[in-house]
Design an enzyme around this catalytic site. Structure first.
Site, PDB file in Angstrom:
ATOM      1  N   GLY A   1      31.055  25.292  17.514  1.00  0.00           N
ATOM      2  CA  GLY A   1      31.014  26.641  16.944  1.00  0.00           C
ATOM      3  C   GLY A   1      31.751  26.762  15.626  1.00  0.00           C
TER       4      GLY A   1
ATOM      5  N   ASP B   1      19.915  21.470  10.159  1.00  0.00           N
ATOM      6  CA  ASP B   1      20.952  20.757  10.913  1.00  0.00           C
ATOM      7  C   ASP B   1      20.393  19.521  11.602  1.00  0.00           C
ATOM      8  OD1 ASP B   1      22.233  22.982  10.102  1.00  0.00           O
ATOM      9  OD2 ASP B   1      22.499  23.866  12.081  1.00  0.00           O
TER      10      ASP B   1
HETATM   11  C1  GLA Z   1      22.762  27.286  11.233  1.00  0.00           C
HETATM   12  C2  GLA Z   1      21.307  26.958  11.500  1.00  0.00           C
HETATM   13  C3  GLA Z   1      20.650  26.330  10.266  1.00  0.00           C
HETATM   14  C4  GLA Z   1      20.903  27.175   9.023  1.00  0.00           C
HETATM   15  C5  GLA Z   1      22.376  27.524   8.888  1.00  0.00           C
HETATM   16  C6  GLA Z   1      22.630  28.479   7.770  1.00  0.00           C
HETATM   17  O1  GLA Z   1      23.501  26.129  11.059  1.00  0.00           O
HETATM   18  O2  GLA Z   1      21.165  26.075  12.587  1.00  0.00           O
HETATM   19  O3  GLA Z   1      19.278  26.159  10.500  1.00  0.00           O
HETATM   20  O4  GLA Z   1      20.099  28.313   9.027  1.00  0.00           O
HETATM   21  O5  GLA Z   1      22.885  28.100  10.083  1.00  0.00           O
HETATM   22  O6  GLA Z   1      22.314  27.908   6.551  1.00  0.00           O
END
Ligand code: GLA
Length: 481
Positions: free
Chosen positions: A203, A253
């Site tokens: 988190g 990500d």
């Molecule tokens: C989270 C989401 C990503 C992206 C970021 C903000 O990490 O998993 O896909 O949207 O927030 O950039």
């Protein structure tokens, strides 16, 4: 198409190092004297080590690095990654080891679900997953950090339960989600016994959940021999997060965790999924400062932010029907049509449209090693996340201000989804230690709270290692089985 780097032990006790798309076929070629001059002269005994990569470009680069290792380094390699005695113990029990990194995003925040470009970096904090293959479709997953174990089947996963009918703990949604989506997409699914741990803070905006998803997806790919590159692996994991976990996330990500490249950032166009590796300058350190203020993406306002973007897009389409994503809207068009939006969608769209421009400029700056310019763009991004996208919090703003006021800092900003978590700063390498001490001290003086600060190294994406130990190979299937 996955590609592998491998060591073959030869009859002179030396290693031959190579890369291939098919280890079994390649080993046969070496055996028949048709692989390489070296293995023609020194008969190959067996493949003793391999690493898998999403595509051959990365495998070829890795091969060059592996070839430079000394004999002892090669012997130690598989264990070298495993840092403590405990890890070694696991490695002795399990035949497969997966390393799946977290990520820090340098630029391009909240644009990956708007078709915009992003600039993430896979980091040297990761999920470590050990596993043995089973011959049925039962999955045992032990989360060492939580001290919890769940046993799952395809049916129990479907109903979000473990095999005894207990609801799944939150962490188990990630492996379960990946298994579920892969099964729905008709990939061959093999059961496994596994345990994992992670040193990516949960988190905190460093993608601990995507790293778990990618680790399990890579394991399933290995066991099921799926023909799937790392981009598809990321897409499958994203779908697991969206449809099973319930976070309507973008692709950044999972992509970074799968495709990371050592000493480099990744430039990904999330509309076309075209991407490139951009090397980072050697004299710049990436410093992460963890405010230790946690946020929960699923319950937070993340999905709401995305909904506002969708609202803005559908309104803007009325004026400019050819746009597919907010990233297609130019700042000039937005100046013309943006006034038709309600206040909140206006602010969110403005952030997205300007952020897309910043990422493009930042990629140019990186290519010409202009980190001063890159840093300016990071500062602008933070202001926009704070004022337009409204995902920052006062403590993070303080942390960013302290970092940005430091003479060795090029730029600092909130990283990840926001509402707490970490900041990322680009800092002159030679002054990084002083920078870290200074911001820790100043933040404490300002707020009375402690933060954790560390340098992170841009790292490779997910790797799977297999230990060829004849005594325990009976339950393991590998590319050379
Ligand atoms: C989270 C989401 C990503 C992206 C970021 C903000 O990490 O998993 O896909 O949207 O927030 O950039």
């Amino acid at each position: 198409m996955p590609a592998y780097c491998y060591f073959i032990l030869c009859d002179n006790n030396a290693f031959y190092t190579g890369w291939t798309k098919n280890i079994k076929r390649r080993f046969k070629q070496h055996l028949h004297g048709k692989g390489a001059y070296y293995t023609k002269v020194h008969s190959p005994v067996e493949v003793v080590y391999w690493e898998s990569y999403g595509d051959d470009k990365i495998a070829r680069k890795r091969e060059v690095q592996l070839k430079k290792l000394t004999h002892n380094q090669k012997i130690n390699l598989s264990r070298g990654r495993l840092t403590n005695m405990c890890d070694r113990l696991y490695f002795d029990k399990y035949n497969y080891f997966v390393n799946s990194p977290g990520r820090v995003n340098l630029l391009g925040e909240h644009v990956d679900y708007n078709g915009g470009p992003v600039l993430p970096v896979a980091i040297d904090r990761s999920v470590s997953l050990w596993a043995n293959r089973r011959n049925d479709q039962q999955f045992s997953v032990n989360a060492l950090d939580m001290d919890q174990n769940v046993v799952l089947t395809l049916n129990s996963i479907e109903s979000r339960m473990d095999i005894q009918g207990n609801p799944l703990p939150d962490w188990a949604l990630y492996p379960a989600g990946v298994i579920h989506i892969a099964h729905k997409q008709n990939y061959q699914i093999n059961g496994f016994d596994s345990l994992f741990k992670s040193n990516i803070p949960i988190g905190s905006g460093l993608s601990s959940s995507a790293a778990i998803e990618i680790a399990f997806a890579a394991l399933l790919r290995e066991f099921g021999m799926w023909k799937m590159d790392n981009l598809q692996l990321a897409l499958l994991s994203q779908e697991a997060e969206q449809r099973y976990v319930g976070v309507n996330c973008g692709i950044m990500d999972q992509f970074a965790s799968a495709n990371g490249a050592a000493n480099s950032a990744l430039y990904l166009d999330t509309a076309t999924l075209q991407w490139q590796i951009l090397p980072l300058p050697k004299d710049v350190a990436i410093v992460i400062a963890d405010s230790k203020i946690k946020r929960n993406l699923a319950t937070s306002e993340y999905n709401e932010r995305r909904a506002s973007c969708e609202e803005a897009l559908s309104k803007l389409k009325e004026f400019s029907p050819s746009i597919n994503y907010l990233s297609d809207v130019s700042p000039q068009e937005f100046a013309k049509f943006g006034k038709n939006l309600a206040e909140i969608p206006y602010k969110r769209a403005k952030h997205v449209i300007e952020e897309c421009q910043r990422v493009k400029l930042a990629a140019q700056a990186l290519k010409s090693s202009n980190i001063v310019e890159f840093g300016k763009l990071m500062k602008a991004t933070h202001a926009s996340l704070r004022d337009l996208y409204e995902v920052s919090i006062p403590q993070i703003d303080t942390l960013v201000e302290i970092a940005n006021a430091h003479r060795s800092c090029f730029g600092s900003r909130l990283t990840g989804a926001g509402f707490g978590g970490c900041t990322v700063s680009l800092v002159l390498q030679e002054s990084a230690d002083k920078f870290m001490d200074d911001i820790k001290r100043d933040y404490y003086l300002n707020t009375g709270s402690e933060i954790e600060v560390y340098i992170c190294k841009a790292s490779n994406g997910v790797t799977v290692q297999w230990r060829n130990q004849t005594s325990s190979l009976t339950d393991g299937k590998s590319p050379i089985d």
